[in-house]
Design a protein around this motif. Structure first.
Motif, PDB file in Angstrom:
ATOM      1  N   SER A   1       3.033  30.071  48.970  1.00  0.00           N
ATOM      2  CA  SER A   1       4.353  29.809  49.548  1.00  0.00           C
ATOM      3  C   SER A   1       5.437  29.846  48.481  1.00  0.00           C
ATOM      4  CB  SER A   1       4.360  28.431  50.220  1.00  0.00           C
ATOM      5  OG  SER A   1       4.255  27.409  49.236  1.00  0.00           O
ATOM      6  N   ASN A   2       6.672  29.837  48.925  1.00  0.00           N
ATOM      7  CA  ASN A   2       7.794  29.837  47.981  1.00  0.00           C
ATOM      8  C   ASN A   2       7.800  28.590  47.109  1.00  0.00           C
ATOM      9  OD1 ASN A   2       8.777  32.291  48.920  1.00  0.00           O
ATOM     10  ND2 ASN A   2      10.036  31.324  50.502  1.00  0.00           N
ATOM     11  N   GLU A   3       7.361  27.451  47.697  1.00  0.00           N
ATOM     12  CA  GLU A   3       7.349  26.206  46.917  1.00  0.00           C
ATOM     13  C   GLU A   3       6.229  26.199  45.870  1.00  0.00           C
ATOM     14  OE1 GLU A   3       8.936  25.623  50.967  1.00  0.00           O
ATOM     15  OE2 GLU A   3       6.958  26.202  50.221  1.00  0.00           O
ATOM     16  N   GLY A   4       5.125  26.865  46.159  1.00  0.00           N
ATOM     17  CA  GLY A   4       4.025  26.980  45.194  1.00  0.00           C
ATOM     18  C   GLY A   4       3.219  25.717  44.972  1.00  0.00           C
TER      19      GLY A   4
ATOM     20  N   ASN B   1      -0.416  23.353  51.468  1.00  0.00           N
ATOM     21  CA  ASN B   1       1.000  23.178  51.184  1.00  0.00           C
ATOM     22  C   ASN B   1       1.434  21.827  51.738  1.00  0.00           C
ATOM     23  OD1 ASN B   1       3.762  23.195  51.044  1.00  0.00           O
ATOM     24  ND2 ASN B   1       3.978  25.329  51.688  1.00  0.00           N
TER      25      ASN B   1
ATOM     26  N   SER C   1       5.450  26.656  39.762  1.00  0.00           N
ATOM     27  CA  SER C   1       5.094  28.052  39.527  1.00  0.00           C
ATOM     28  C   SER C   1       4.164  28.137  38.321  1.00  0.00           C
ATOM     29  CB  SER C   1       6.352  28.894  39.276  1.00  0.00           C
ATOM     30  OG  SER C   1       6.010  30.230  38.978  1.00  0.00           O
TER      31      SER C   1
ATOM     32  N   LYS D   1       4.132  20.590  52.354  1.00  0.00           N
ATOM     33  CA  LYS D   1       5.285  20.633  53.252  1.00  0.00           C
ATOM     34  C   LYS D   1       4.864  20.637  54.720  1.00  0.00           C
ATOM     35  CE  LYS D   1       8.175  20.874  49.818  1.00  0.00           C
ATOM     36  NZ  LYS D   1       9.041  19.726  49.485  1.00  0.00           N
TER      37      LYS D   1
ATOM     38  N   ASP E   1       9.439  19.606  44.086  1.00  0.00           N
ATOM     39  CA  ASP E   1      10.071  20.538  45.020  1.00  0.00           C
ATOM     40  C   ASP E   1       9.559  21.969  44.873  1.00  0.00           C
ATOM     41  OD1 ASP E   1      11.672  18.479  46.043  1.00  0.00           O
ATOM     42  OD2 ASP E   1      13.088  18.719  44.389  1.00  0.00           O
ATOM     43  N   ARG E   2       9.229  22.349  43.637  1.00  0.00           N
ATOM     44  CA  ARG E   2       8.768  23.718  43.414  1.00  0.00           C
ATOM     45  C   ARG E   2       7.886  23.759  42.177  1.00  0.00           C
ATOM     46  NH1 ARG E   2      10.622  28.541  40.879  1.00  0.00           N
ATOM     47  NH2 ARG E   2       9.946  30.398  42.020  1.00  0.00           N
TER      48      ARG E   2
ATOM     49  N   GLU F   1      10.086  22.075  39.408  1.00  0.00           N
ATOM     50  CA  GLU F   1      11.349  21.438  39.775  1.00  0.00           C
ATOM     51  C   GLU F   1      11.006  20.126  40.472  1.00  0.00           C
ATOM     52  OE1 GLU F   1      13.615  24.074  42.207  1.00  0.00           O
ATOM     53  OE2 GLU F   1      13.659  25.684  40.703  1.00  0.00           O
TER      54      GLU F   1
END
Length: 643
Positions: A567-570, A104, A537, A106, A534-535, A515
């Motif tokens: 993670s939420n960001e993927g 990730n 999926s 991040k 940012d994201r 995104e």
């Protein structure tokens, strides 16, 4: 549907090999093969997907099959000078791509600051089946025969072909090669010996592959001196004398003659030696060419730590291809590989200043070749043959989904395996359904040959109360032609309905979601434009992870299995990002690209770094399109607006 059919070779096809197999092996499908060969190679529309560099040499990478690629080349008058193919071995094995979850980004900065290496537990992976090397022997030989004829039709008059196989099927294919290229053009069976295979207990351990070497005609290109091996060091040491006037090293052959300068091997008088050739012979080291090329070579598979390793299951060593390409081609000649795999043939050809043409049906293969060649600085164009086979991602995935996609299709154990199942309605009752096997080239095209097989071999075995069958197709010569053929045949009263499988699969591919933000820094001329992801999926990746977790949780008796989590960001699902600053449509030009390796490190525009990806990609000019490849190999393109 093909644009037209291109003849395999200028002269009529006699089909000698198939007839010989009919006598020796009781080969089935002789009539089918003859009809296929008479019809020719199907020529389809071709779309250019990407251009890498200026490509003045017209190097080409095709996503498509051998025969359809050869049809395109023959139609455009392109001949090749050397062919190396490493086709399926009919080994009965499954081949899968290992898929690694990336880091990730991040948390990349924190990892770098702590100077931590990746924990083995964090390097999570699963597998995605690429293809299965399972064949009916007769269908395999039929398929190979057609491919060899297609390849021969685009070989130059002085060209050679190397066919790489192993013990499973090599000796059958040797007979086909004799028929296609002629026994007089057989040159060698080259044995490649290697280590590392499992030790056998019921037979001799198998540790070699077979490479069959044929030429199209005589004369042919063969540079034996280019692959002459150097003398071993132990041999070089025997050349212990040095000629003072030239510094050349030499050794002597002859008797030590009492009173001669040879006696104590000191103060050698070269003039005396040369004047007494009957007593001794001088061998100069620089006149020895080394070991002449042999029909066997000892060379290990690629080491797991090798820089040339690309994590492709059937990857072959560059040194093996270097030997073949140096021997049977010259600079600027065209080297072709119609089962491109990891791209080793094209990569080595490029390094040796040859032009290259390669193809493969699998998307993972095309991506592996593309990234490898791009990193090497090669220039080439990528094309897709629009033959209807690339419906989902690859034939394996498509076949796995078909049953779930066809409304009302259910299993029916009472039917022969030729039929996929039945669809039931009140008017016709149970209707057997035929679906072409996309992994069997002989069944992908619905033509008179296939329909004849359905009518005369499959339908007669159906239950007596069958009123109707449904035949799906991916590609068809012509619906009218096939319906006319059905109507002219009065051997069955069962109704036959044709359905286009592509209408079902049009909406199967769910594109990935992203995104991102585009920003501009006018003070940085090199990296002026910045896209921040940012994201991300991907339903495709999520599905594979769910399958992996469910299977392992079910089999985890000790409850030690740690499921893969995203993670939420993927962003861990991203493998490759590219920006096109040249075109808003049409063939892709990669103006800036990032590949994230399995350890999370960035490969920036083909250059490996020790930097973790930070979730961004930059470019000098304003990007018009964004392309992202997920870790399973699916690629999605987004337009970049003015926001």
């Amino acid at each position: 549907m093909p644009i037209k059919y291109v003849p395999f070779v200028p002269e009529p096809i006699e089909g000698q090999a198939v007839l010989n197999f009919n006598r020796v092996l009781k080969y089935k499908g002789v009539d089918d093969t003859s009809m296929t060969l008479e019809r020719g190679m199907p020529l389809y529309e071709v779309e250019k997907l990407e251009s890498v560099g200026e490509n003045k040499d017209n190097n080409m990478v095709f996503r498509g099959e051998c025969i359809t690629t050869c049809a395109y080349l023959k139609e455009h008058g392109i001949e090749v000078d050397l062919v190396y193919i490493d086709p399926p071995f009919a080994s009965g094995a499954d081949y899968a791509k290992k898929i690694y979850i990336r880091r990730n980004p991040k948390v990349a900065e924190a990892i770098a600051q702590a100077e931590q290496e990746i924990d083995s537990d964090e390097l999570r992976e699963f597998e995605d089946k690429m293809y299965g090397d399972f064949w009916d022997k007769e269908k395999y030989l039929n398929w190979v025969y057609e491919n060899l004829l297609a390849i021969k039709s685009i070989m130059s008059e002085t060209a050679s072909i190397y066919v790489h196989l192993d013990y499973h099927i090599c000796h059958y294919v040797k007979i086909l090669l004799d028929e296609v290229f002629g026994e007089e053009n057989y040159k060698n069976e080259i044995v490649w010996c290697y280590r590392g295979m499992a030790i056998a207990t019921e037979h001799y351990t198998r540790r070699h592959d077979n490479i069959l070497f044929y030429t199209k005609n005589k004369p042919h290109c063969f540079n034996w001196e280019k692959i002459t091996e150097e003398l071993e060091e132990s041999t070089k040491k025997k050349y212990s004398y040095i000629e003072e006037s030239t510094g050349r090293r030499f050794r002597l052959h002859g008797r030590n003659i009492s009173g001669s300068p040879i006696q104590n091997n000191t103060d050698i008088d070269i003039k005396w030696l040369k004047s007494n050739p009957e007593l001794c012979r001088i061998d100069y080291l620089d006149e020895k060419m080394g070991v002449k090329p042999r029909d066997w070579v000892v060379m290990d598979y690629i080491n797991i730590m090798s820089t040339e390793r690309v994590d492709y299951p059937t990857q072959k060593p560059e040194a093996l291809l270097e030997r073949i390409i140096k021997a049977s081609s010259n600079e600027n000649m065209i080297v072709a590989d119609f089962f491109g795999g990891s791209g080793v043939t094209a990569a080595v050809a490029n390094k040796l200043n040859r032009r290259f043409i390669t193809c493969d049906i699998g998307i993972n293969s095309i991506q592996t070749m593309r990234d490898r060649l791009s990193a090497d600085g090669a220039e080439f164009d990528i094309y897709e043959i629009k033959d209807g086979v690339q419906l989902y991602r690859n034939p394996v995935q498509t076949m796995n989904k078909l049953k779930a996609l066809i409304p009302g299709l259910k299993n029916e154990d009472a039917l022969d395996s030729f039929w996929e199942g039945v669809i039931t309605d009140t008017k016709n009752g149970s209707m057997p359904v035929y679906i072409p096997n996309l992994m069997d080239s002989s069944s992908k095209l619905l033509d008179k040959v296939m329909m004849n097989r359905i009518i005369h071999e499959a339908i007669p075995d159906l239950p007596a109360d069958t009123k109707k069958v449904i035949v799906y197709y991916v590609d068809i010569t012509s619906e009218k032609e096939i319906y006319d053929f059905i109507n002219e045949d009065d051997s069955t009263a069962i109704e036959i309905e044709l359905r286009d499988l592509k209408t079902i699969l049009d909406d199967v591919v769910i594109e990935d979601y992203v995104e991102f933000k585009l920003s501009e820094n006018e003070d940085d001329l090199i990296n002026r434009f910045n896209i921040s992801i940012d994201r991300f999926s991907s339903d495709r990746v999520y599905e594979k992870i769910r399958e992996f977790n469910s299977k392992n949780l079910l089999n985890d008796k000790k409850k030690n299995f740690k499921p893969i989590e995203i993670s939420n960001e993927g962003l861990e699902m991203i493998e490759f990002i590219s920006l096109d600053c040249e075109n808003s449509e049409g063939a892709w030009t990669s103006s800036s690209e990032i590949k994230i390796d399995k350890n999370g490190y960035v490969i920036l525009n083909g250059n490996k770094t020790k930097e973790f990806w930070d979730g961004t990609i930059k470019s000098e000019r304003k990007p018009l399109r964004l392309k992202i490849r997920n870790i399973c190999g699916d690629e999605t393109v987004w337009m970049i607006g003015d926001e």
